[in-house]
Design a protein around this motif. Structure first.
Motif, PDB file in Angstrom:
ATOM      1  N   ASN A 327       0.844  -1.188   0.000  1.00 22.08           N
ATOM      2  CA  ASN A 327       0.000   0.000   0.000  1.00 22.08           C
ATOM      3  C   ASN A 327       0.883   1.243   0.000  1.00 22.08           C
ATOM      4  N   THR A 328       0.950   1.922  -1.143  1.00 21.39           N
ATOM      5  CA  THR A 328       1.820   3.097  -1.254  1.00 21.39           C
ATOM      6  C   THR A 328       1.260   4.312  -0.527  1.00 21.39           C
ATOM      7  N   ARG A 329       0.048   4.208   0.005  1.00 27.82           N
ATOM      8  CA  ARG A 329      -0.459   5.278   0.867  1.00 27.82           C
ATOM      9  C   ARG A 329       0.376   5.358   2.143  1.00 27.82           C
ATOM     10  N   TYR A 498      -8.734   0.611   2.674  1.00 28.03           N
ATOM     11  CA  TYR A 498      -7.282   0.651   2.477  1.00 28.03           C
ATOM     12  C   TYR A 498      -6.514   0.804   3.790  1.00 28.03           C
ATOM     13  N   TRP A 521      -6.877   0.654 -11.220  1.00 30.42           N
ATOM     14  CA  TRP A 521      -5.616   1.384 -11.114  1.00 30.42           C
ATOM     15  C   TRP A 521      -5.763   2.916 -11.164  1.00 30.42           C
ATOM     16  N   HIS A 523      -6.693   6.983 -10.330  1.00 31.51           N
ATOM     17  CA  HIS A 523      -6.325   7.847  -9.206  1.00 31.51           C
ATOM     18  C   HIS A 523      -7.465   8.037  -8.203  1.00 31.51           C
ATOM     19  N   VAL A 526      -7.221   6.165  -4.933  1.00 34.49           N
ATOM     20  CA  VAL A 526      -6.286   6.532  -3.864  1.00 34.49           C
ATOM     21  C   VAL A 526      -7.058   6.903  -2.599  1.00 34.49           C
ATOM     22  N   THR A 527      -8.199   7.559  -2.764  1.00 31.81           N
ATOM     23  CA  THR A 527      -8.991   7.990  -1.607  1.00 31.81           C
ATOM     24  C   THR A 527     -10.404   7.415  -1.577  1.00 31.81           C
ATOM     25  N   ASN A 533      -7.999  -0.562  -6.420  1.00 35.40           N
ATOM     26  CA  ASN A 533      -6.672   0.050  -6.386  1.00 35.40           C
ATOM     27  C   ASN A 533      -6.103  -0.022  -4.976  1.00 35.40           C
ATOM     28  N   GLY A 536      -2.885   1.856  -4.157  1.00 36.72           N
ATOM     29  CA  GLY A 536      -2.912   3.313  -4.073  1.00 36.72           C
ATOM     30  C   GLY A 536      -2.112   4.000  -5.161  1.00 36.72           C
ATOM     31  N   ASN A 538      -1.124   6.151  -8.407  1.00 40.30           N
ATOM     32  CA  ASN A 538      -1.637   7.345  -9.066  1.00 40.30           C
ATOM     33  C   ASN A 538      -0.719   7.631 -10.241  1.00 40.30           C
ATOM     34  N   TYR A 574       4.289  -2.961  -7.488  1.00 39.83           N
ATOM     35  CA  TYR A 574       3.289  -2.820  -6.430  1.00 39.83           C
ATOM     36  C   TYR A 574       2.970  -4.145  -5.749  1.00 39.83           C
TER      37      TYR A 574
END
Length: 618
Positions: A327-329, A498, A521, A523, A526-527, A533, A536, A538, A574
């Protein structure tokens, strides 16, 4: 002025076109009703076809199939984000609530009319129009009307799951154009939209009056499909019964399908319990995902006595992606070098040898095992042209070529550990007193979240074995992750929002990827909760490739766009990928049969139980 289109108006409009001068008319006016629609070229089956090539038109009707699922469910509304829906309603949408058109599992990108008797679209696909079959009925005997269609699309587009709402924003106008016809006009150039509009479930408007569609519910939906929900034991089982008065049973599209009288799904706490139930004869089908176990563990009495048979069903679909997603968040995983270090530390060669004797193939990219997969080495031709404008922002390996580390035969592969430590040092992480820390002295910490019920493709025990080996290897980098097991409801809640660092991730991908890739995938994910996704990501480059897939005017340009997307996803690092199989391994009761000719997609939603039938051994 508004013109209404009636069932026999094709000849009228053609006559008007000749009177007005066809040369002066816009090209979109030349559309004609068709029985099917393909993304490129013509449908494989001509009007008047007898049956789908992978269906047995002589299959007998009757009998029961007992299937198993892991986990539980608390909702019979699979079309919204809230709740944990009964799995078959989610994966087999035509079972109860049918769409206007139905996918052929033998063609990558073709739909045939189901509730719709015909489809028309402009040559530029700027609009699409469907005409309902007059005989279409819901299971309660009431007709399926254009009012039901309009309400279903509007409701799904505004209150439904993100997989519906995302595409709805591309519809400029929906209008009734005749007593049985509806037209969708699009605000975005995208050839796939004309097809997507044919794949939404049609629900009975009257059933939902005075009810909040956005709330989960155990109310059995009224649909037009071949089955009705017969019995519900919330969270434990659900039974579907074939509707003897099903309106579409004599359609060529359905000939040889929907043969079983009863389809029952029982839910189990985990896959180990499911397997024991199958061995005991309490369920009828088992999908085996591990090649070594397929060869080793199917010697129990039901197999020896001939009550269970083993079948292998080949497919030509993409591998999809499966493994541990980062998770890149979480800032820890925002750096591609850290993600590559995790991939280096994951010794697939040793893990594969431990779990399957080294027989399983590794997933090398998201669309591997198909002609949509990126090819080894640098991007060339149209693929390179599409990626060129984004070159400065693409991770290393996207354009030049990317491949996974080979790993080694021992649990700890020293070359991979050295590579991982070097990458982590470049990203600002070094081992201090046996613990990986950054310059501020903060330890490198993360949580691996797992579902205690397992997943569609892996048992919890197999996941734990993979994760345990990985965790032991990470200790050599000064990292000790926390492994957390959750019950299915808690797991769904956290992954939908997430709230994880690393978790098990599975995404099946088709031979006709399109707009759904934005849900995977894009953007917004992301939220926005509930998308696929999970990493995360973008990436403007990825979104541009998805848009290009919709714009592509030829199969070659479309393939180049998918391959370019495959490069972006794979080089994005990822997911730590594991293995896949080119065949589905199904052990099943000898009373259950499937056609000799299997579809291009193999064992895929729409194949089992739809094409299967029950017949006692002779």
């Amino acid at each position: 002025m508004r013109f209404y289109k009636f069932a026999n108006d094709s000849a009228i409009w053609r006559a008007l076109a000749l009177c007005l001068g066809v040369a002066s008319m816009p090209l979109a006016s030349l559309a004609e009703p068709m029985h099917a629609i393909a993304m490129y070229g013509e449908p494989a089956l001509a009007p008047g076809f007898d049956h789908l090539p992978y269906a047995n038109p002589d299959a007998p009707k009757g009998g029961t199939i007992r299937l198993a699922e892991s986990g539980s469910y608390d909702s019979l509304n699979p079309w919204i984000l809230m709740g944990n829906p009964a799995w078959p309603l989610f994966t087999q949408p035509g079972l109860v609530a049918e769409p206007l058109m139905m996918r052929s599992l033998d063609e990558p990108f073709t739909l045939y009319g189901l509730l719709a008797e015909s489809v028309e679209t402009a040559p530029d696909r700027s609009w699409v129009e469907f005409t309902l079959r007059p005989e279409a009925r819901f299971s309660d005997g009431s007709p399926v009307t254009i009012e039901d269609v309009l309400w279903s699309y509007q409701t799904l587009g505004t209150k439904g799951h993100p997989r519906y709402t995302a595409v709805w924003s591309k519809v400029a106008k929906m209008e009734q154009t005749g007593p049985r016809s509806v037209r969708f006009t699009f605000n975005t150039p995208d050839r796939e939209l004309a097809m997507l509009m044919g794949m939404r479930p049609i629900l009975k408007k009257a059933q939902w009056q005075g009810r909040d569609f956005s709330q989960s519910s155990l109310m059995a939906p009224v649909g037009s499909g071949p089955y009705v929900i017969d019995r519900v034991d919330a969270g434990r089982s659900i039974t579907f019964r074939r509707n003897p008065d099903y309106w579409g049973k004599d359609l060529p599209l359905n000939r040889g399908l929907n043969n079983l009288d009863v389809i029952r799904y029982d839910y189990f706490g985990d896959s180990s319990t499911m397997f024991e139930a199958f061995k005991a004869g309490e369920t009828d089908v088992w999908r085996e995902l591990i090649a070594a176990r397929w060869d080793r563990d199917f010697t129990f009495p039901a197999v020896r006595e001939g009550r269970v048979v083993k079948s292998e069903i080949a497919n030509e679909r993409p591998s999809g992606i499966m493994g541990l997603v980062m998770n890149t968040r979480n800032p820890v995983f925002a750096d591609w070098r850290v993600r590559q270090a995790m991939i280096e530390a994951f010794n697939f060669r040793f893990i594969n040898q431990t779990l399957s004797g080294g027989t399983d193939r590794r997933i090398t990219s998201y669309f591997s095992n198909s002609d949509l997969a990126m090819e080894p080495g640098p991007a060339t031709g149209r693929e390179a042209e599409l990626l060129a404008p984004y070159a400065a922002d693409l991770p290393p390996g996207t354009l030049e070529g990317y491949s996974l580390p080979p790993g080694g035969p021992r649990a700890v592969d020293r070359a991979s550990i050295r590579a991982a430590l070097d990458l982590l040092a470049q990203a600002g992480w070094t081992v201090q007193d046996g613990v990986l820390k950054n310059a501020a002295g903060t330890p490198f910490r993360f949580e691996i979240l797992l579902n205690q019920a397992g997943s569609a493709m892996r048992s919890n025990a197999e996941m734990r074995q993979i994760v345990d080996i990985f965790v032991e290897t990470l200790r050599n980098l000064g990292i000790t992750p926390q492994v957390t097991l959750l019950d299915p409801a808690q797991y769904v809640e956290r992954t939908n929002n997430y709230q994880f660092d690393m978790t098990w991730y599975e995404r099946g991908l088709s031979l006709s990827p399109g707009n759904e890739q934005m849900l995977y995938w894009g953007h917004d994910g992301v939220t926005k909760p509930g998308t696929k996704n999970w990493m995360g990501m973008n990436s403007p480059a990825a979104e541009a490739m998805i848009a290009e897939m919709g714009h592509a005017g030829s199969a070659g340009d479309y393939r180049a766009a998918v391959r370019a997307l495959d490069r972006i996803l794979t080089a994005g690092r990822y997911v730590i990928p594991v293995s896949f199989s080119r065949v589905s391994r199904l052990a099943h009761s000898t009373k259950l049969h499937y056609p000799e000719k299997t579809p291009l997609y193999g064992d895929w939603p729409g194949f089992m139980p739809e094409t299967w039938w029950y017949e006692e051994r002779k």
